[in-house]
Design a protein around this motif. Structure first.
Motif, short mmCIF file in Angstrom:
data_model
loop_
_atom_site.label_atom_id
_atom_site.label_comp_id
_atom_site.label_asym_id
_atom_site.label_seq_id
_atom_site.Cartn_x
_atom_site.Cartn_y
_atom_site.Cartn_z
N TYR A 1 -5.07 -10.28 3.61
CA TYR A 1 -4.76 -8.90 4.01
C TYR A 1 -3.35 -8.89 4.60
O TYR A 1 -2.98 -9.82 5.34
CB TYR A 1 -5.79 -8.37 5.00
N GLY B 1 -5.25 2.78 -5.50
CA GLY B 1 -4.54 1.65 -4.89
C GLY B 1 -4.94 1.48 -3.43
O GLY B 1 -5.92 0.79 -3.11
N GLN B 2 -4.19 2.15 -2.55
CA GLN B 2 -4.44 2.03 -1.11
C GLN B 2 -5.90 2.37 -0.79
O GLN B 2 -6.45 3.33 -1.34
CB GLN B 2 -3.50 2.99 -0.39
N GLY B 3 -6.50 1.59 0.12
CA GLY B 3 -7.92 1.76 0.41
C GLY B 3 -8.20 2.90 1.37
O GLY B 3 -8.20 2.72 2.59
N LYS C 1 -12.90 2.52 8.41
CA LYS C 1 -13.62 2.07 7.23
C LYS C 1 -15.06 2.58 7.26
O LYS C 1 -15.56 3.11 6.28
CB LYS C 1 -13.65 0.53 7.18
N ARG D 1 -6.29 -4.60 -8.23
CA ARG D 1 -7.40 -4.15 -7.38
C ARG D 1 -7.56 -2.64 -7.46
O ARG D 1 -6.58 -1.90 -7.32
CB ARG D 1 -7.10 -4.56 -5.93
N PHE E 1 -13.61 -2.54 -2.97
CA PHE E 1 -12.61 -2.80 -4.01
C PHE E 1 -13.25 -3.53 -5.20
O PHE E 1 -14.20 -4.30 -5.04
CB PHE E 1 -11.49 -3.66 -3.44
N TYR F 1 -15.17 -4.52 6.80
CA TYR F 1 -16.08 -4.05 5.73
C TYR F 1 -17.52 -4.51 5.99
O TYR F 1 -18.28 -4.70 5.05
CB TYR F 1 -15.57 -4.53 4.37
N ASN G 1 -10.98 -8.60 1.76
CA ASN G 1 -10.00 -7.75 1.09
C ASN G 1 -8.74 -8.58 0.92
O ASN G 1 -8.19 -9.02 1.92
CB ASN G 1 -9.69 -6.51 1.94
N PHE H 1 0.84 -1.21 0.00
CA PHE H 1 0.00 0.00 0.00
C PHE H 1 0.87 1.26 0.00
O PHE H 1 0.63 2.20 -0.74
CB PHE H 1 -0.93 0.01 1.22
N1 GLN Z 1 -6.46 -1.66 4.24
C1 GLN Z 1 -6.04 -0.76 3.21
C2 GLN Z 1 -6.06 -1.47 1.87
O1 GLN Z 1 -6.30 -2.63 1.79
C3 GLN Z 1 -4.66 -0.23 3.44
C4 GLN Z 1 -4.19 -0.14 4.83
C5 GLN Z 1 -2.72 0.14 4.91
O2 GLN Z 1 -2.18 0.88 4.10
N2 GLN Z 1 -2.09 -0.50 5.82
O3 GLN Z 1 -5.84 -0.82 0.89
#
Ligand code: GLN
Ligand code: PMP
Length: 391
Positions: free
Chosen positions: A127, A38-40, A238, A367, A322, A207, A176, A22
């Protein structure tokens, strides 16, 4: 820059851990001024009412250490939400612990429950924090693949992998990066498999409010047999679009929570006080999370429709924020190389799914995060429209 003396021999506890994918992709996105899917994390503001509540909490003097397991009003509000949504009564006094994000809840739960030599089953793509958390505890990760391309758990494989040393099974629903969800039959399979064993289930449910198309979130909390042997983990980052706040929680029966708290009190001790007070009051109105599925489903559909004309093959998304795409028609590059080229040449950052497998398994999938302004999603899709199929 200082040199550590040669006789200070460092032996890494996580020798394989580099910078997370990320951070890598976000840094690359910044460098190339790319649109970051990219990063969530959301690129839109949080509810101003939540900001006001934090300011009010600070003015009201909530600026000192709160109680170790969390501000009581927030623990009550979390317990009320679990009772309302999943029909499970967690005691806010002994069964709800507020953590510094879900990441700390995951790490702390695994440190508290897995001993050296214990086996911990995780599902890949996983994850990114699960494996390092298991390794830091000195336990042995047992990664099992989710099916491809559905990203579902193959319960026969789990049954074969369980041994007398299995201590934890980590499940993540909505998933995820898989974007799949567990159904009631999955939870029954998990209950059957763990019955009469010492296995504790760690459920990463960050989520929980992002489940689409009329499906319901099957929380471990909802399942009577699983709830008594499970840790259920949530994240306000989230749920309320505030990933930078790092406030999450762990729900578990008192005996399990007591062990989690033993580690919690010596890692972070407690979590930011004004944020907790604000969240406790914000949770009063259930519409604040009940509106999330419609909000995010619209974004998912917007991105899906906007990408429909590209040669990317989009996979179904049942939950999370995502969207996954196979890009085999565009390129045969490995996912990491393809994702980096997308940043450089197209100006859109994504996450390669190969990063979520210990052995780098590569199904050529990337993703996209759709927790973004509509305008951001449309601008990214316009750039991705340049992609051409190979002949
Ligand atoms: N959970 C977020 C993702 O999947 C990122 C979290 C992080 O950067 N540690 O994108
Ligand atoms: N679990 C999953 C599946 C996640 O995607 C994330 C972060 N996006 C986390 C845990 C960590 O959540 P937090 O930011 O609350 O630590």
């Amino acid at each position: 820059m200082m040199d550590v003396p040669a006789h200070v021999a460092l032996r890494s506890k996580l020798p394989a851990a580099g910078t997370t994918i990320f951070s890598v992709m976000s840094a690359l996105a910044q460098k190339h001024e790319a649109i970051n899917l990219g990063q969530g994390f959301p690129d839109y503001p949080i509810d101003p009412a939540l900001i006001d509540l934090v300011a009010e909490a600070m003015r009201a003097g909530h600026n000192q250490y709160p109680l170790m397991p969390g501000v009581f009003a927030l623990r009550e509000a979390i317990a009320a939400k679990a009772a309302r949504l999943y029909g499970r009564a967690y005691d806010p006094d002994t069964e709800v612990t507020v953590t510094s994000g879900a990441t700390q809840a995951i790490f702390t739960s695994i440190q508290a429950l897995a001993h050296p030599g214990d086996e911990v089953i995780v599902f890949e793509p996983a994850y990114d924090s699960y494996l390092p958390s298991v390794l830091a505890a000195g336990a042995k990760p047992v990664p099992l693949p989710l099916t491809f391309p559905g990203y579902r758990i193959d319960w026969d494989r789990v049954r074969d992998a369980v041994t007398p040393r299995t201590r934890l099974i980590v499940v993540n629903t909505p998933n995820n990066p898989g974007t799949s969800i567990l159904g009631a039959a999955d939870l029954d399979a998990l209950a059957g498999l763990t019955r009469d064993t010492p296995i504790v289930v760690v459920g990463d449910e960050v989520y929980e409010h992002m489940v689409y198309d009329g499906a319901r979130h099957e929380s471990l909390a909802r399942h009577a047999e699983l709830a008594v042997r499970s840790v259920v983990i949530g994240s306000f980052g989230k749920t309320f679009h505030a990933t930078g706040w790092k406030v999450g929680y762990a729900l578990a029966p008192a005996a399990i929570s007591a062990e989690i708290r033993r580690i919690h009190q010596f890692t972070v001790f407690t979590v930011s006080s004004p944020m907790q007070h604000a969240l406790a009051r914000f949770l009063d109105d259930p519409r604040r999370y009940e509106t999330l599925p419609a909000f995010f489903a619209a974004k998912r559909d917007l991105l899906r429709d906007a990408l429909a004309g590209t040669p990317l093959e989009l996979l179904p998304c049942a939950g999370s924020y995502f969207l996954l795409a196979r890009y085999g028609r565009v390129s045969d590059e490995p996912a990491a190389a393809f994702a980096q080229r997308l940043v450089r040449e197209i100006g859109v950052a994504t996450i390669p799914l190969s990063a979520f497998y210990r052995d780098g398994t590569d199904h050529r999938v990337i993703r996209f995060c759709f927790a973004k302004r509509d305008e951001t999603l449309l601008r990214a899709a316009a750039r991705l429209a340049q992609l051409r199929a190979r002949d």
